[in-house]
Design an enzyme around this catalytic site. Sequence first.
Site, mmCIF file in Angstrom:
data_model
loop_
_atom_site.group_PDB
_atom_site.id
_atom_site.type_symbol
_atom_site.label_atom_id
_atom_site.label_comp_id
_atom_site.label_asym_id
_atom_site.label_seq_id
_atom_site.Cartn_x
_atom_site.Cartn_y
_atom_site.Cartn_z
ATOM 1 N N ASN A 1 0.825 -1.196 0.000
ATOM 2 C CA ASN A 1 0.000 0.000 0.000
ATOM 3 C C ASN A 1 0.866 1.254 0.000
ATOM 4 O OD1 ASN A 1 -0.004 1.277 2.993
ATOM 5 N ND2 ASN A 1 0.172 -0.955 3.139
ATOM 6 N N PHE A 2 0.298 2.330 -0.560
ATOM 7 C CA PHE A 2 1.057 3.564 -0.697
ATOM 8 C C PHE A 2 1.102 4.372 0.587
ATOM 9 C CE2 PHE A 2 1.703 3.010 -5.127
ATOM 10 C CZ PHE A 2 2.766 3.846 -5.425
ATOM 11 N N GLU A 3 0.190 4.141 1.500
ATOM 12 C CA GLU A 3 0.260 4.833 2.785
ATOM 13 C C GLU A 3 1.592 4.519 3.465
ATOM 14 O OE1 GLU A 3 -1.902 4.885 7.158
ATOM 15 O OE2 GLU A 3 -2.198 3.221 5.779
ATOM 16 N N CYS B 1 12.755 11.741 -4.703
ATOM 17 C CA CYS B 1 12.115 10.788 -3.793
ATOM 18 C C CYS B 1 10.803 10.322 -4.417
ATOM 19 C CB CYS B 1 11.886 11.418 -2.424
ATOM 20 S SG CYS B 1 10.530 12.629 -2.374
ATOM 21 N N CYS C 1 -2.687 -7.024 -6.455
ATOM 22 C CA CYS C 1 -2.582 -8.449 -6.775
ATOM 23 C C CYS C 1 -3.881 -9.178 -6.466
ATOM 24 C CB CYS C 1 -1.435 -9.087 -5.985
ATOM 25 S SG CYS C 1 0.195 -8.501 -6.466
#
Length: 317
Positions: A106-108, A146, A161
């Site tokens: 997850n991107f969090e 970054c 996925c």
Amino acid sequence: MLMQKRVLIIGAGALGTSSAEQLVRAGIGSLTIVDRDYVEMSNLQRQQLFSENDAQARMPKAIAAKERLRKINSDVYIEAHIMDAQREELEELFQEADLILDATDNFETRMMINDVSQIYNVPWIYGGCVGSYGLSYTIIPGETPCLHCLLESIPLGGATCDTVGVISPAVQMVTAHQVTEALKILVEDYDSLHRKLISFDLWNNQYTSIKMDNVKRPDCPSCGEKPSYPFLSPENQMKTAVLCGRDTVQIRPGSKQKRDLEALRENLHEGEVMQNPFLLSYQTDKHRMIFFQDGRVLIHGTKDITEARRLYHKILG
């Protein structure tokens, strides 16, 4: 030199297990694995350290990975943490690491990794994989753009996925890039780093290497001249709450958003889906998830916040 190096891997899924095995076989000194999930039968197609016995016993992934890796190379010191890595945990773990490998789902978490890496000046290697598509990028604090910089120019999120699947060769391709870059950093051969965003689609025979130097922003709040590290601030972190008197957890993203319910529906291939103009309901065997346009999600069937977050990221990445 490798025997003196310490690597932290966040996530023990497909990317994490593959990278961990390669690094342990290479003979690094110390490996720390962090994961909040347990092994399920559906994981075995792509997560190479686990067995059917692990899935039947619902072994935590970090523990199952550690036990398998110890049998591969007992000279490597391995730590396993069953946890949902948030700011406090990441800051503590980063202080002991020479390098971080991103294998999260997850991107969090990725954005928190990105900010903490800038604070502690620890390089990390981003990796992502879904379907037959994958990508990787090496981030050196003070030198390269970054992940926050990259997000301003390149869409990196999307399907997961669990919604569209993944083929194992794509996993191995991503970790081949991640681990190769990792070895260069660990032996301090920085001149050999790729310094480009690598992306590919094995099924469609596509491979791209993009130079990212011009993406670095002097005003970036994560790595710029006056950083504020926004993804470590409480207001930008996911909010969770157990609803009073109900077997339900509410999850609210840290930042405002408008969720595309039609696009979400297209990625849900199992379970029962119902939708109206205001929300989408997704029913599985054990849980019902209600997705609202403002980004909120109600997860019925659990009071466990960690479990609710796992289900949330399983669908939304």
